[in-house]
Each structure stands twice: as structure tokens, then as C-alpha cells.
Motif scaffolding. Sequence first.
Motif, PDB file in Angstrom:
ATOM      1  N   GLY A  39       0.788  -1.223   0.000  1.00  0.00           N
ATOM      2  CA  GLY A  39       0.000   0.000   0.000  1.00  0.00           C
ATOM      3  C   GLY A  39       0.824   1.278   0.000  1.00  0.00           C
ATOM      4  N   TRP A  40       2.141   1.155  -0.075  1.00  0.00           N
ATOM      5  CA  TRP A  40       2.994   2.333  -0.173  1.00  0.00           C
ATOM      6  C   TRP A  40       3.528   2.403  -1.598  1.00  0.00           C
ATOM      7  N   LEU A  41       3.316   3.548  -2.239  1.00  0.00           N
ATOM      8  CA  LEU A  41       3.759   3.743  -3.616  1.00  0.00           C
ATOM      9  C   LEU A  41       4.450   5.091  -3.745  1.00  0.00           C
ATOM     10  N   THR A  42       5.333   5.164  -4.721  1.00  0.00           N
ATOM     11  CA  THR A  42       6.050   6.408  -4.991  1.00  0.00           C
ATOM     12  C   THR A  42       5.572   6.995  -6.308  1.00  0.00           C
ATOM     13  N   VAL A  43       5.288   8.286  -6.288  1.00  0.00           N
ATOM     14  CA  VAL A  43       4.974   9.044  -7.504  1.00  0.00           C
ATOM     15  C   VAL A  43       6.128  10.011  -7.698  1.00  0.00           C
ATOM     16  N   GLY A  44       6.819   9.904  -8.822  1.00  0.00           N
ATOM     17  CA  GLY A  44       7.999  10.743  -9.011  1.00  0.00           C
ATOM     18  C   GLY A  44       8.107  11.316 -10.402  1.00  0.00           C
ATOM     19  N   LEU A  45       8.819  12.416 -10.478  1.00  0.00           N
ATOM     20  CA  LEU A  45       9.108  13.033 -11.776  1.00  0.00           C
ATOM     21  C   LEU A  45       9.861  12.047 -12.655  1.00  0.00           C
ATOM     22  N   LEU A  67      -1.907  12.366  -8.751  1.00  0.00           N
ATOM     23  CA  LEU A  67      -2.150  12.032  -7.337  1.00  0.00           C
ATOM     24  C   LEU A  67      -3.582  11.563  -7.121  1.00  0.00           C
ATOM     25  N   ALA A  68      -4.524  12.219  -7.765  1.00  0.00           N
ATOM     26  CA  ALA A  68      -5.930  11.827  -7.601  1.00  0.00           C
ATOM     27  C   ALA A  68      -6.163  10.414  -8.145  1.00  0.00           C
ATOM     28  N   ARG A  69      -5.613  10.137  -9.317  1.00  0.00           N
ATOM     29  CA  ARG A  69      -5.800   8.809  -9.924  1.00  0.00           C
ATOM     30  C   ARG A  69      -5.159   7.710  -9.082  1.00  0.00           C
ATOM     31  N   VAL A  70      -3.912   7.930  -8.689  1.00  0.00           N
ATOM     32  CA  VAL A  70      -3.189   6.881  -7.972  1.00  0.00           C
ATOM     33  C   VAL A  70      -3.766   6.683  -6.569  1.00  0.00           C
ATOM     34  N   SER A  71      -4.101   7.764  -5.905  1.00  0.00           N
ATOM     35  CA  SER A  71      -4.645   7.621  -4.549  1.00  0.00           C
ATOM     36  C   SER A  71      -6.021   6.958  -4.577  1.00  0.00           C
ATOM     37  N   THR A  72      -6.812   7.245  -5.604  1.00  0.00           N
ATOM     38  CA  THR A  72      -8.114   6.592  -5.736  1.00  0.00           C
ATOM     39  C   THR A  72      -7.937   5.090  -5.939  1.00  0.00           C
ATOM     40  N   ALA A  73      -7.023   4.719  -6.821  1.00  0.00           N
ATOM     41  CA  ALA A  73      -6.756   3.300  -7.067  1.00  0.00           C
ATOM     42  C   ALA A  73      -6.186   2.631  -5.821  1.00  0.00           C
ATOM     43  N   LEU A  74      -5.318   3.339  -5.128  1.00  0.00           N
ATOM     44  CA  LEU A  74      -4.693   2.776  -3.927  1.00  0.00           C
ATOM     45  C   LEU A  74      -5.732   2.547  -2.830  1.00  0.00           C
ATOM     46  N   LYS A  75      -6.635   3.484  -2.675  1.00  0.00           N
ATOM     47  CA  LYS A  75      -7.683   3.323  -1.659  1.00  0.00           C
ATOM     48  C   LYS A  75      -8.578   2.132  -2.009  1.00  0.00           C
ATOM     49  N   ALA A 100       0.917   6.508   1.032  1.00  0.00           N
ATOM     50  CA  ALA A 100       0.882   5.395   1.975  1.00  0.00           C
ATOM     51  C   ALA A 100      -0.553   5.151   2.442  1.00  0.00           C
ATOM     52  N   ALA A 101      -1.083   3.996   2.046  1.00  0.00           N
ATOM     53  CA  ALA A 101      -2.418   3.613   2.485  1.00  0.00           C
ATOM     54  C   ALA A 101      -2.353   3.221   3.961  1.00  0.00           C
ATOM     55  N   ARG A 102      -3.218   3.816   4.758  1.00  0.00           N
ATOM     56  CA  ARG A 102      -3.232   3.498   6.201  1.00  0.00           C
ATOM     57  C   ARG A 102      -4.562   2.821   6.522  1.00  0.00           C
ATOM     58  N   GLY A 103      -4.461   1.566   6.906  1.00  0.00           N
ATOM     59  CA  GLY A 103      -5.655   0.772   7.182  1.00  0.00           C
ATOM     60  C   GLY A 103      -6.257   1.074   8.538  1.00  0.00           C
ATOM     61  N   ALA A 104      -7.507   0.636   8.711  1.00  0.00           N
ATOM     62  CA  ALA A 104      -8.220   0.848   9.974  1.00  0.00           C
ATOM     63  C   ALA A 104      -7.570   0.070  11.117  1.00  0.00           C
ATOM     64  N   ASP A 105      -6.751  -0.935  10.770  1.00  0.00           N
ATOM     65  CA  ASP A 105      -6.117  -1.778  11.793  1.00  0.00           C
ATOM     66  C   ASP A 105      -4.889  -1.115  12.421  1.00  0.00           C
ATOM     67  N   VAL A 106      -4.432  -0.013  11.868  1.00  0.00           N
ATOM     68  CA  VAL A 106      -3.254   0.660  12.429  1.00  0.00           C
ATOM     69  C   VAL A 106      -3.677   1.368  13.717  1.00  0.00           C
ATOM     70  N   PRO A 107      -2.986   1.068  14.825  1.00  0.00           N
ATOM     71  CA  PRO A 107      -3.361   1.661  16.113  1.00  0.00           C
ATOM     72  C   PRO A 107      -3.284   3.191  16.082  1.00  0.00           C
ATOM     73  N   ALA A 108      -4.125   3.812  16.897  1.00  0.00           N
ATOM     74  CA  ALA A 108      -4.212   5.274  16.908  1.00  0.00           C
ATOM     75  C   ALA A 108      -2.861   5.931  17.155  1.00  0.00           C
ATOM     76  N   ASP A 109      -2.034   5.314  18.002  1.00  0.00           N
ATOM     77  CA  ASP A 109      -0.755   5.945  18.328  1.00  0.00           C
ATOM     78  C   ASP A 109       0.320   5.702  17.259  1.00  0.00           C
ATOM     79  N   SER A 110      -0.060   4.989  16.180  1.00  0.00           N
ATOM     80  CA  SER A 110       0.876   4.775  15.071  1.00  0.00           C
ATOM     81  C   SER A 110       0.397   5.448  13.794  1.00  0.00           C
ATOM     82  N   ARG A 111      -0.572   6.337  13.923  1.00  0.00           N
ATOM     83  CA  ARG A 111      -1.106   7.026  12.749  1.00  0.00           C
ATOM     84  C   ARG A 111      -0.373   8.352  12.515  1.00  0.00           C
TER      85      ARG A 111
END
Length: 141
Positions: A39-45, A67-75, A100-111
Motif C-alpha cells: 500500500g505504499w507507492l512512490t509518484v515521481g518526476l 495524485l488523484a488517480r493513484v490515490s483513488t486506485a490505492l484506496k 501510503a495507504a493506512r488501514g483501519a487496523d493501524v493503532p491510533a498511536d501509530s497514525r
Amino acid sequence: VTDGCAICAVHAGGEPLGGWLLDDDLWSVWILDGFEVPGWLTVGLRRHGVGMMSMDDAEATTFGTVLARVSTALKEATDAERVYITGLGELHPHWHVTLAARGADVPADSRGLRYFDHRDELLDPDAAVAVAHRVKELLRG
Ligand SMILES: [Zn+2]
């Protein structure tokens, strides 16, 4: 290609891990070496330019669309609760951002920015490639 630039070297070397998810005249999307987290991807020049201030008009205009296209696909590919974006340029000055896609399972203190402190323990190249392939399919769809 700029000597000593790891991102230019990936472009010069052919295929990154999992292949190019997108690679047009202006932008590339791929899994950055050392960031093989699902769920982590790089968008670069596509060309070498240092920092966001290096974007020309065409790059600046298309950056948001990419960014809109890639983030939509990533989500969609990850069912993430959030898709983070960071662009610090400390490891590689060549302008790029990490999504970086952050799932609901990631604890609050690691967000938030703390999420990135967990990179080493989240590394899973096979799963990262699986997500990347799904994102690639969605981008083509
Ligand atoms: Zn470069």
C-alpha cells in the motif's frame, strides 16, 4: 539521468520491483527500493528535478491529476481508511512523493507521521507487489 541519483538509476535500469504502475513522459509510479510496504507507492518526476519547485508548468498541472488517480486506485486496492502523502526529499532529492495507504487496523498511536516510523516492521515485498499489481489494473481500467 543524473549521476548518483537512485531514482534516475531506477529509470535507467529498466524495471523496479513489481514493474512500473504508470510511466509516462512526466510521471512514474512504482515501489521505491526500501519502501516495499503493502500500500505504499512512490509518484515521481520522470526526469531529474530537485524538490517540488523544480516542476515546470506541464508537470505542475498534471501532478494533481496523477495524485488523484493513484490515490483513488490505492484506496480501492487496499480499502484504506486514509491515504497519506509525504514528500520530504531527504533520502532522494529527485522530486517524488510517497503515498501510503493506512488501514483501519493501524493503532491510533501509530497514525499520522508516526506511521512512517514503522516502515521496517511493515516491509513485505510480496504483498507490496500484489497491491501494486492491483493498483496497476485499476489505473488501466
Ligand atoms: Zn534523479
